[in-house]
Design an enzyme around this catalytic site. Structure first.
Site, short mmCIF file in Angstrom:
data_model
loop_
_atom_site.label_atom_id
_atom_site.label_comp_id
_atom_site.label_asym_id
_atom_site.label_seq_id
_atom_site.Cartn_x
_atom_site.Cartn_y
_atom_site.Cartn_z
N ASN A 1 0.83 -1.21 0.00
CA ASN A 1 0.00 0.00 0.00
C ASN A 1 0.86 1.26 0.00
O ASN A 1 0.54 2.24 -0.66
CB ASN A 1 -0.96 -0.01 1.19
CG ASN A 1 -2.20 -0.82 0.90
OD1 ASN A 1 -3.03 -0.43 0.09
ND2 ASN A 1 -2.31 -1.97 1.55
N HIS B 1 -7.83 -0.64 6.06
CA HIS B 1 -8.17 -1.91 6.73
C HIS B 1 -8.78 -2.85 5.69
O HIS B 1 -9.65 -2.43 4.91
CB HIS B 1 -9.14 -1.65 7.87
CG HIS B 1 -9.50 -2.90 8.61
ND1 HIS B 1 -8.63 -3.53 9.49
CD2 HIS B 1 -10.61 -3.67 8.59
CE1 HIS B 1 -9.19 -4.61 9.96
NE2 HIS B 1 -10.40 -4.73 9.44
C1 GAR Z 1 -3.01 -4.62 4.04
O1 GAR Z 1 -3.93 -5.57 3.58
C2 GAR Z 1 -3.67 -3.69 5.03
O2 GAR Z 1 -5.00 -3.39 4.73
C3 GAR Z 1 -3.57 -4.50 6.30
O3 GAR Z 1 -2.29 -5.08 6.25
C4 GAR Z 1 -1.92 -5.29 4.89
C5 GAR Z 1 -0.57 -4.66 4.67
O4 GAR Z 1 -0.08 -4.99 3.39
N1 GAR Z 1 -3.76 -3.68 7.46
C6 GAR Z 1 -4.39 -4.09 8.55
O5 GAR Z 1 -4.81 -5.22 8.70
C7 GAR Z 1 -4.54 -3.04 9.64
N2 GAR Z 1 -5.58 -3.39 10.54
P1 GAR Z 1 1.05 -4.07 2.74
O6 GAR Z 1 2.20 -4.01 3.74
O7 GAR Z 1 1.45 -4.82 1.51
O8 GAR Z 1 0.45 -2.74 2.45
#
Ligand code: GAR
Length: 206
Positions: free
Chosen positions: A17, A112
């Site tokens: 992200n 989220h």
């Molecule tokens: C993402 O899916 C984000 O939405 C989630 O962690 C992942 C991180 O992926 N966040 C949560 O669960 C927060 N409650 P990334 O490091 O590849 O962005």
């Protein structure tokens, strides 16, 4: 255009992200620059991605601090040093204290992987499938002291495919996250420049 806001992305892992935010901020008309990527884990993959993109990085390893307060004060020092305006939590997996949340009240966003207020916390895709929901997705919201609470800024939704497993569903939601987060950040900072997102999924709040 007024000065671009200085955004810090807070990560704990791969930072996909964060990478989507960096990519979006390349556009000349994007109202923010990703001025800092801050990780609480020295080995977070996103740190390399950020450095390769020419974005400043910092590590505040929570294990090096005796308590949450001193850890958060060290993070706050990094954010202040970088003159950050807005914090984007991007897979940042530490709970934040009311003190830190208040420091960034109205200026800290989170993404989220579920349609809040459903499925707060972890393992959202497994739990969504177990609950039998037919629609799932992701949410960008302002951060308040309660975990995964706070005013919803934007959501993206998709239909769960028949027989879909958590891995496949999670991958499809993640692709939605990468579109939703930059669009929600843009709208949050400069609503007049909001750009509609299109396609099969449903995007709302943009
Ligand atoms: C993402 O899916 C984000 O939405 C989630 O962690 C992942 C991180 O992926 N966040 C949560 O669960 C927060 N409650 P990334 O490091 O590849 O962005």
């Amino acid at each position: 255009m007024s000065r671009r806001k200085r955004v810090a992305a807070l990560i704990s892992g791969r930072g996909s992200n964060m990478a989507a935010l960096i990519e979006a901020a390349r556009a000349a008309d994007f109202p923010a620059e990703i001025a800092l990527v801050l990780s609480n884990r020295p080995g977070a993959g996103g740190l390399e991605t950020a450095a390769a993109a020419g974005v400043a990085t910092a590590v505040v390893d929570h294990r090096a601090y005796p308590d949450r307060e001193s850890f958060e004060r060290a993070m706050q020092a990094e954010l202040t040093r970088a003159a950050i305006d807005i914090v984007c939590l991007a897979g940042f997996m530490r709970l934040l204290s009311p003190w830190f949340v208040q420091c960034w009240e109205g200026r800290m966003l989170n993404i989220h992987p579920a349609l809040l207020p459903a499925f707060k916390g972890l393992h959202t895709h497994e739990r969504a499938l177990a609950a039998g929901v037919r629609i799932h997705g992701c949410t960008v919201h302002l951060v308040t002291p309660g975990m995964d609470e706070g005013p919803i800024l934007a959501q993206a939704a998709l239909a769960v495919a028949p027989g879909e497993n958590a891995e496949a569903l999670g991958a499809r939601v993640l692709a939605l996250e990468h579109r939703l987060y930059p669009a929600a950040l843009r709208r949050f900072i400069a609503p007049q420049t909001a750009q509609a997102l299109q396609g099969d999924p449903i995007f709302a709040g943009l």
